[in-house]
Write an enzyme that holds these catalytic residues in place. Structure first.
Site, PDB file in Angstrom:
ATOM      1  N   TYR A   1     -12.581   3.978  12.937  1.00 34.21           N
ATOM      2  CA  TYR A   1     -11.404   4.447  12.184  1.00 34.21           C
ATOM      3  C   TYR A   1     -11.327   5.978  12.248  1.00 34.21           C
ATOM      4  O   TYR A   1     -10.262   6.559  12.483  1.00 34.21           O
ATOM      5  CB  TYR A   1     -11.538   3.958  10.744  1.00 34.21           C
ATOM      6  CG  TYR A   1     -10.498   4.443   9.770  1.00 34.21           C
ATOM      7  CD1 TYR A   1      -9.294   3.766   9.611  1.00 34.21           C
ATOM      8  CD2 TYR A   1     -10.723   5.571   8.976  1.00 34.21           C
ATOM      9  CE1 TYR A   1      -8.337   4.199   8.697  1.00 34.21           C
ATOM     10  CE2 TYR A   1      -9.783   6.010   8.067  1.00 34.21           C
ATOM     11  CZ  TYR A   1      -8.601   5.317   7.923  1.00 34.21           C
ATOM     12  OH  TYR A   1      -7.659   5.757   7.016  1.00 34.21           O
TER      13      TYR A   1
ATOM     14  N   GLY B   1       0.796  -1.232   0.000  1.00 35.64           N
ATOM     15  CA  GLY B   1       0.000   0.000   0.000  1.00 35.64           C
ATOM     16  C   GLY B   1       0.830   1.284   0.000  1.00 35.64           C
ATOM     17  O   GLY B   1       1.923   1.363  -0.570  1.00 35.64           O
TER      18      GLY B   1
HETATM   19  P1  NDP Z   1      -3.140  -1.030   3.572  1.00 29.91           P
HETATM   20  O1  NDP Z   1      -4.173  -1.846   4.247  1.00 29.91           O
HETATM   21  O2  NDP Z   1      -2.764  -1.326   2.178  1.00 29.91           O
HETATM   22  O3  NDP Z   1      -1.797  -1.011   4.437  1.00 29.91           O
HETATM   23  C1  NDP Z   1      -1.820  -0.905   5.815  1.00 29.91           C
HETATM   24  C2  NDP Z   1      -0.464  -1.344   6.323  1.00 29.91           C
HETATM   25  O4  NDP Z   1      -0.474  -1.244   7.744  1.00 29.91           O
HETATM   26  C3  NDP Z   1      -0.141  -2.804   5.996  1.00 29.91           C
HETATM   27  O5  NDP Z   1       1.217  -2.914   5.688  1.00 29.91           O
HETATM   28  C4  NDP Z   1      -0.454  -3.521   7.285  1.00 29.91           C
HETATM   29  O6  NDP Z   1       0.256  -4.735   7.466  1.00 29.91           O
HETATM   30  C5  NDP Z   1       0.018  -2.471   8.259  1.00 29.91           C
HETATM   31  N1  NDP Z   1      -0.414  -2.732   9.629  1.00 29.91           N
HETATM   32  C6  NDP Z   1      -1.649  -2.975  10.093  1.00 29.91           C
HETATM   33  N2  NDP Z   1      -1.619  -3.191  11.412  1.00 29.91           N
HETATM   34  C7  NDP Z   1      -0.327  -3.079  11.803  1.00 29.91           C
HETATM   35  C8  NDP Z   1       0.355  -3.197  13.028  1.00 29.91           C
HETATM   36  N3  NDP Z   1      -0.283  -3.506  14.158  1.00 29.91           N
HETATM   37  N4  NDP Z   1       1.695  -3.010  13.049  1.00 29.91           N
HETATM   38  C9  NDP Z   1       2.376  -2.705  11.926  1.00 29.91           C
HETATM   39  N5  NDP Z   1       1.786  -2.611  10.717  1.00 29.91           N
HETATM   40  C10 NDP Z   1       0.455  -2.790  10.660  1.00 29.91           C
HETATM   41  O7  NDP Z   1      -3.686   0.477   3.721  1.00 29.91           O
HETATM   42  P2  NDP Z   1      -3.224   1.837   3.070  1.00 29.91           P
HETATM   43  O8  NDP Z   1      -1.920   1.714   2.387  1.00 29.91           O
HETATM   44  O9  NDP Z   1      -4.382   2.362   2.339  1.00 29.91           O
HETATM   45  O10 NDP Z   1      -3.078   2.710   4.376  1.00 29.91           O
HETATM   46  C11 NDP Z   1      -1.888   3.411   4.703  1.00 29.91           C
HETATM   47  C12 NDP Z   1      -2.270   4.616   5.535  1.00 29.91           C
HETATM   48  O11 NDP Z   1      -3.039   5.535   4.737  1.00 29.91           O
HETATM   49  C13 NDP Z   1      -3.138   4.296   6.742  1.00 29.91           C
HETATM   50  O12 NDP Z   1      -2.732   5.100   7.831  1.00 29.91           O
HETATM   51  C14 NDP Z   1      -4.531   4.693   6.292  1.00 29.91           C
HETATM   52  O13 NDP Z   1      -5.365   5.007   7.378  1.00 29.91           O
HETATM   53  C15 NDP Z   1      -4.213   5.907   5.455  1.00 29.91           C
HETATM   54  N6  NDP Z   1      -5.242   6.304   4.496  1.00 29.91           N
HETATM   55  C16 NDP Z   1      -5.569   5.513   3.463  1.00 29.91           C
HETATM   56  C17 NDP Z   1      -6.523   5.917   2.555  1.00 29.91           C
HETATM   57  C18 NDP Z   1      -6.900   5.102   1.375  1.00 29.91           C
HETATM   58  O14 NDP Z   1      -7.817   5.532   0.636  1.00 29.91           O
HETATM   59  N7  NDP Z   1      -6.280   3.957   1.126  1.00 29.91           N
HETATM   60  C19 NDP Z   1      -7.221   7.205   2.713  1.00 29.91           C
HETATM   61  C20 NDP Z   1      -6.807   7.966   3.863  1.00 29.91           C
HETATM   62  C21 NDP Z   1      -5.849   7.516   4.715  1.00 29.91           C
HETATM   63  P3  NDP Z   1      -0.351  -6.172   7.038  1.00 29.91           P
HETATM   64  O15 NDP Z   1      -0.087  -6.333   5.578  1.00 29.91           O
HETATM   65  O16 NDP Z   1       0.414  -7.113   7.904  1.00 29.91           O
HETATM   66  O17 NDP Z   1      -1.815  -6.137   7.351  1.00 29.91           O
END
Ligand code: NDP
Length: 268
Positions: free
Chosen positions: A216, A35
């Site tokens: 969230y 992501g």
């Molecule tokens: P993804 O679900 O693709 O990625 C989330 C990442 O966070 C994954 O690598 C996941 O790991 C990791 N993660 C989850 N829990 C933990 C933990 N306890 N410790 C360490 N890592 C963890 O989401 P996005 O890339 O979309 O999100 C990235 C950021 O962007 C977030 O903060 C999200 O809130 C924010 N965001 C995203 C938007 C969107 O439209 N996508 C919009 C606004 C904000 P694993 O693969 O192991 O689950």
């Protein structure tokens, strides 16, 4: 690098005009095996910084870092880090200290949401708050002593969301608390506890919390508030604290929906 959406910005120099980083600049990105986090690591590495890609799953994290090194980016290093586990944070901080002696940039990107786009369940509210708010906060507090406060200005970038904007809160008391100039970290935690209690009581729907992805949104609301308090704490120092909303991005969190790719979101 040009800012896409920065909600709070305190004395940061313009990102695009001057090259303020070098190969010795160490950036840490959480939740970076995929992501937006992965795209950010790639972008930092392409720009020539030393980047620590962290992930809660060792295999997924190693694979992600390896794939970037194979793309000609040798400056990407992997370390395991589960932001929801204090012991994992502690281990990571020691590792970082021993390996790099400090850091310049922290991107609190790791987050979870358990809802489909059009759902609003709070079944996993505790995990969401624990990861998205407390995880980022605890890691930040644990890493603060390792920041180098470099001349290039050390930065903390909290990846937040418009869903956590103040205008999503409908309860006027909660809004007033969070908007107070003298807001404290304790008050932010009180608001978060109030929300978790209302989830337990089954009253959260009628209490003026944000209406979309409520758990969230509250986690990001708290992260935004904490960023403001932290920025105030470090005002006038060489540490800048910003929140960034990447916009609706095609990742696992959105089940692949969105208006743009993670790479585009990472074009900060
Ligand atoms: P993804 O679900 O693709 O990625 C989330 C990442 O966070 C994954 O690598 C996941 O790991 C990791 N993660 C989850 N829990 C933990 C933990 N306890 N410790 C360490 N890592 C963890 O989401 P996005 O890339 O979309 O999100 C990235 C950021 O962007 C977030 O903060 C999200 O809130 C924010 N965001 C995203 C938007 C969107 O439209 N996508 C919009 C606004 C904000 P694993 O693969 O192991 O689950």
């Amino acid at each position: 690098m040009a800012s896409k959406e920065v909600e709070f910005s305190f004395s940061s120099p313009p990102l695009s005009s001057t090259r303020w980083w070098c190969r010795d600049t160490v950036a840490v990105v959480t939740g970076a095996n995929k992501g937006i986090g992965f795209a950010l690591v790639k972008r930092f590495a392409e720009l020539g910084l030393t980047v620590v890609l962290t992930a809660r799953d060792v295999e997924r994290g190693n694979k992600a870092a390896e794939s970037l090194r194979e793309q000609g980016l040798p400056n990407v290093h992997f370390s395991p880090l589960d932001v929801s586990k204090p012991a994992s944070i502690q281990t990571f901080v020691s590792w970082l200290d021993t390996t790099f002696g400090g850091l310049d940039i922290l991107v609190n990107n790791a987050a979870v949401s358990f809802n489909e786009i059009d759902e609003n369940s709070v079944e996993y509210a505790e995990t969401v708050i624990k990861t998205n708010f407390y995880g980022a906060k605890l890691l930040t507090e644990s890493l603060l002593p390792l920041f180098r406060f470099s001349t290039s200005i050390s930065r903390i970038l909290n990846i937040s969301s418009r869903l956590g904007s103040m205008n999503k809160v409908r309860d006027l008391n909660i809004k007033a608390t969070l908007q107070n100039e003298r807001l404290s970290e304790e008050q932010i935690e009180e608001v978060v506890n109030l929300f978790l209690q209302s989830v337990k009581n089954g009253t959260w729907q009628s209490e003026g919390w944000p209406e979309i992805w409520t758990d969230y949104s509250v986690s990001k609301l708290a992260l935004n508030a904490y960023s403001r308090v932290l920025a105030k704490r470090f005002q006038g120092s060489r540490l800048s604290i910003n929140c960034f909303c990447p916009g609706f991005t095609q990742t696992s969190m959105t089940r692949g929906q969105g208006t743009h790719t993670p790479d585009e979101a990472a074009e900060l």
